[in-house]
Design an enzyme around this catalytic site. Structure first.
Site, PDB file in Angstrom:
ATOM      1  N   GLU A   1      49.493 100.268  77.778  1.00 22.30           N
ATOM      2  CA  GLU A   1      49.692  99.131  78.440  1.00 22.30           C
ATOM      3  C   GLU A   1      49.555  99.624  79.900  1.00 22.30           C
ATOM      4  O   GLU A   1      50.787 100.231  80.234  1.00 22.30           O
ATOM      5  CB  GLU A   1      50.828  98.216  77.904  1.00 22.30           C
ATOM      6  CG  GLU A   1      50.554  96.887  77.921  1.00 22.30           C
ATOM      7  CD  GLU A   1      51.649  96.437  77.259  1.00 22.30           C
ATOM      8  OE1 GLU A   1      52.733  96.752  77.055  1.00 22.30           O
ATOM      9  OE2 GLU A   1      51.573  94.881  77.344  1.00 22.30           O
TER      10      GLU A   1
ATOM     11  N   GLU B   1      57.012  89.137  69.580  1.00 25.02           N
ATOM     12  CA  GLU B   1      55.850  88.879  70.624  1.00 25.02           C
ATOM     13  C   GLU B   1      55.952  90.170  71.487  1.00 25.02           C
ATOM     14  O   GLU B   1      56.608  90.291  72.194  1.00 25.02           O
ATOM     15  CB  GLU B   1      55.956  87.699  71.525  1.00 25.02           C
ATOM     16  CG  GLU B   1      55.859  86.222  70.417  1.00 25.02           C
ATOM     17  CD  GLU B   1      54.522  86.010  69.990  1.00 25.02           C
ATOM     18  OE1 GLU B   1      53.607  86.544  70.387  1.00 25.02           O
ATOM     19  OE2 GLU B   1      54.425  84.995  69.436  1.00 25.02           O
TER      20      GLU B   1
ATOM     21  N   SER C   1      45.843  81.281  76.921  1.00 21.54           N
ATOM     22  CA  SER C   1      47.169  80.584  76.553  1.00 21.54           C
ATOM     23  C   SER C   1      47.218  78.951  76.723  1.00 21.54           C
ATOM     24  O   SER C   1      46.705  78.611  77.772  1.00 21.54           O
ATOM     25  CB  SER C   1      48.270  81.178  77.467  1.00 21.54           C
ATOM     26  OG  SER C   1      48.092  82.491  77.426  1.00 21.54           O
TER      27      SER C   1
ATOM     28  N   LYS D   1      68.991  85.176  75.951  1.00 22.50           N
ATOM     29  CA  LYS D   1      69.264  86.128  76.889  1.00 22.50           C
ATOM     30  C   LYS D   1      68.088  86.609  77.637  1.00 22.50           C
ATOM     31  O   LYS D   1      67.116  87.205  77.053  1.00 22.50           O
ATOM     32  CB  LYS D   1      69.660  87.639  75.967  1.00 22.50           C
ATOM     33  CG  LYS D   1      70.458  88.517  76.786  1.00 22.50           C
ATOM     34  CD  LYS D   1      70.028  89.905  76.548  1.00 22.50           C
ATOM     35  CE  LYS D   1      68.896  90.420  76.910  1.00 22.50           C
ATOM     36  NZ  LYS D   1      68.446  90.716  78.185  1.00 22.50           N
TER      37      LYS D   1
ATOM     38  N   CYS E   1      51.113  90.647  78.966  1.00 20.48           N
ATOM     39  CA  CYS E   1      50.893  91.190  77.654  1.00 20.48           C
ATOM     40  C   CYS E   1      49.493  90.943  77.062  1.00 20.48           C
ATOM     41  O   CYS E   1      48.674  91.688  76.450  1.00 20.48           O
ATOM     42  CB  CYS E   1      51.798  90.508  76.402  1.00 20.48           C
ATOM     43  SG  CYS E   1      51.791  88.710  76.385  1.00 20.48           S
TER      44      CYS E   1
END
Ligand code: NAP
Length: 492
Positions: free
Chosen positions: A394, A263, A454, A187, A297
């Site tokens: 954030e 996450e 990453s 989704k 993030c």
């Protein structure tokens, strides 16, 4: 500013499937409903996609549960080769995927290309991991039997992804799930479903069998996911998104004792010591803060800079930020695209205002940019006082907020002063201090003298309220495997 879609953009949008993908077929939502997807840089409607209801979600689960046994029985090599073909198809369609992401999410085209490379790597990596799953075979300590430890797929999974990395967040889940032998319901975020729908067509072309990957787009996420999480056929939830939604979904998943991977949000500290190489720190800061228009993030949220170097650091960053080009991500040379929506612009403005009201100083930027589109000027602020909201929340926007420290202990205390723990960045030329920081900082990941960490080969994930579980690396596939232990008595 562009006010209409270019012909090549229109042509690409015509090739994107806009229906649900269930049991290997593209199908309308049962209600016939659709919702609009817009370009945040212009406000223009890009497409209308099927709006799945809870019944459509159930159809997707029927398909995933129906395909599970057969998919788990395919050989690891078969699953590996399908994922490898998917990787190759992503390379062939890299420009299409990148443009779609820029259109629906807003990031500059060069960054979208970077995401295609990063996201594609999860397909290649897990095509390699699929054939490396192993177990153990050992005598028990008493010598009376043999212990066999094997791995099996968890079962049908619900994968929920956010809007900020529409491609990579999907491949980071689909890759390991398929490699492990799990079927999925994927989704995507309602703000950015087009990239996922295009990627689904590539998975079909790669040979993913009917029912293995089901994709449901919806404007009513909770109504769709709640009954799925309550159905005992579903065995796992993997979610990437905000911490509040992650907590609510974890609670729902607990009812069925589902496996979960979470996450979630971050509030990364970016610590610059007085012995840092300032060139490297400035480079690292530009990437860690402004990549994805600050909407990551892993974005550096709090710059914690030694008092003796803060002036130089802030001045050099301000000079770089002032030169950044703002615009639609499709335009040449654009560094900063729009934020995702009005709420995001409002939040950035409010966090800056709060910091300024507590004494912070604006060096550049600091306010929204008039529309069309939802733009916020890239911003540098210094003298951010402790207690400012911008240090707690954030930011998810292009605002670089700097506070200062004096001693190493104070830097550690400030860096760890958050309920989040996804990633931290540290800049120092002192190797011993670098190693002390690896131990001292409470985060799942750390960049030492680098502003981006990453990599598909590395375990990505956080501690504290940044999440549970790891995606990528040797760890990633185990999120989708259950360990089974069998005892065989000696002589049997
Ligand atoms: P979000 O609002 O939590 O949404 C994430 C996903 O959950 C979307 O698909 C959303 O669908 C769906 N969703 C929202 N409410 C739901 C509910 N009540 N029930 C079921 N599904 C629901 O987060 P976002 O704004 O898209 O993404 C930004 C957040 O993600 C930030 O906090 C960021 O730090 C985090 N993030 C974390 C990582 C990581 O790896 N740790 C990576 C990327 C982003 P709809 O949009 O259709 O409602």
């Amino acid at each position: 500013m562009t006010t209409s879609l270019a012909p090549h953009e229109q042509a690409l949008l015509h090739r994107v499937p806009t229906r649900l993908h269930i049991a290997g077929q593209w199908v309308e939502a049962e209600s016939g409903g659709t919702f609009a997807v817009t370009d945040p840089a212009t406000g223009m409607t890009l497409a209308h996609v099927a709006d799945a209801t809870a019944d459509d979600g159930m159809r997707a689960l029927d398909a995933a549960a129906g395909a599970q046994k057969q998919w788990a029985q395919t050989s690891p090599r078969q699953r590996s080769e399908i994922l490898r073909r998917a990787f190759d198809l992503v390379q062939q369609h890299a420009d299409d995927l990148a443009l779609l992401m820029t259109l629906e999410m807003g990031k500059p085209l060069a960054e979208s290309r970077g995401e295609v490379t990063y996201g594609g790597e999860f397909l290649r990596w897990f095509s390699e991991e699929a054939v490396r799953v192993s177990g153990r075979y050992a005598s028990n300590p008493e010598g009376t039997g043999t212990m066999i430890v094997s791995q099996r797929p968890v079962g049908p999974c619900l994968l929920i992804t956010p809007w900020n990395f529409p491609f990579a967040m999907a491949t980071r889940k689909v890759g390991p799930a398929l490699a492990a032998g799990c079927t999925v319901i994927l989704k995507p975020a309602s703000l950015t479903p087009l990239t996922t729908l295009f990627f689904t067509e590539l998975l079909r072309e790669a040979g993913v069998p009917a029912g293995v990957v089901n994709v449901v787009t919806t404007s009513k996420s909770s109504a769709l996911s709640r009954p799925l999480l309550a159905d005992p056929r579903l065995r796992k939830l993997s979610f990437t998104g905000s911490t509040p939604v992650g907590k609510a979904l974890t609670a729902q998943a607990a009812e069925g004792v589902l496996r979960v991977s979470m996450e979630l949000g971050g509030n990364a500290p970016f610590v610059v010591f007085d012995d840092a190489n300032i060139d490297r720190a400035v480079e690292g800061a530009m990437i860690a803060k402004f990549r994805n228009i600050g909407q990551a993030c892993t974005a550096a949220n709090r710059f914690i800079v030694h008092e003796s170097v803060v002036e130089e650091f802030a001045a050099r960053l301000t000079e770089r930020v002032t030169r950044m080009r703002i615009g639609r991500g499709t335009d040449d040379g654009v560094d900063i695209g729009p934020l995702i929506d009005d709420d995001a612009v409002e939040k950035a403005a409010q966090l800056v205002d709060d910091a300024v009201s507590r004494g912070a100083q604006i060096h550049t930027g600091g306010s929204r940019i008039d529309g069309p589109g939802t733009f916020f000027a890239p911003t540098v602020i210094t003298n951010v006082a402790s207690g400012s909201e911008i240090l707690r929340e954030e930011i998810f926007g292009p605002v670089l907020a700097i506070a200062t420290f004096d001693t190493e202990d104070e830097a550690v205390q400030l860096a760890n002063n958050t309920e989040y723990g996804l990633v931290s960045y540290v800049f120092t030329e002192n190797l011993a201090r670098g190693h002390r920081m690896i131990d001292a900082l409470d985060s799942g990941m750390m960049g030492l003298n680098v502003g981006v960490v990453s990599n598909a080969a590395a375990p990505f994930g956080g501690v504290k309220q940044s999440g549970v579980g790891r995606e990528g690396g040797a760890e990633g596939i185990h999120e989708y495997l259950e360990t089974k232990y069998t005892l065989v008595p000696t002589g049997v």
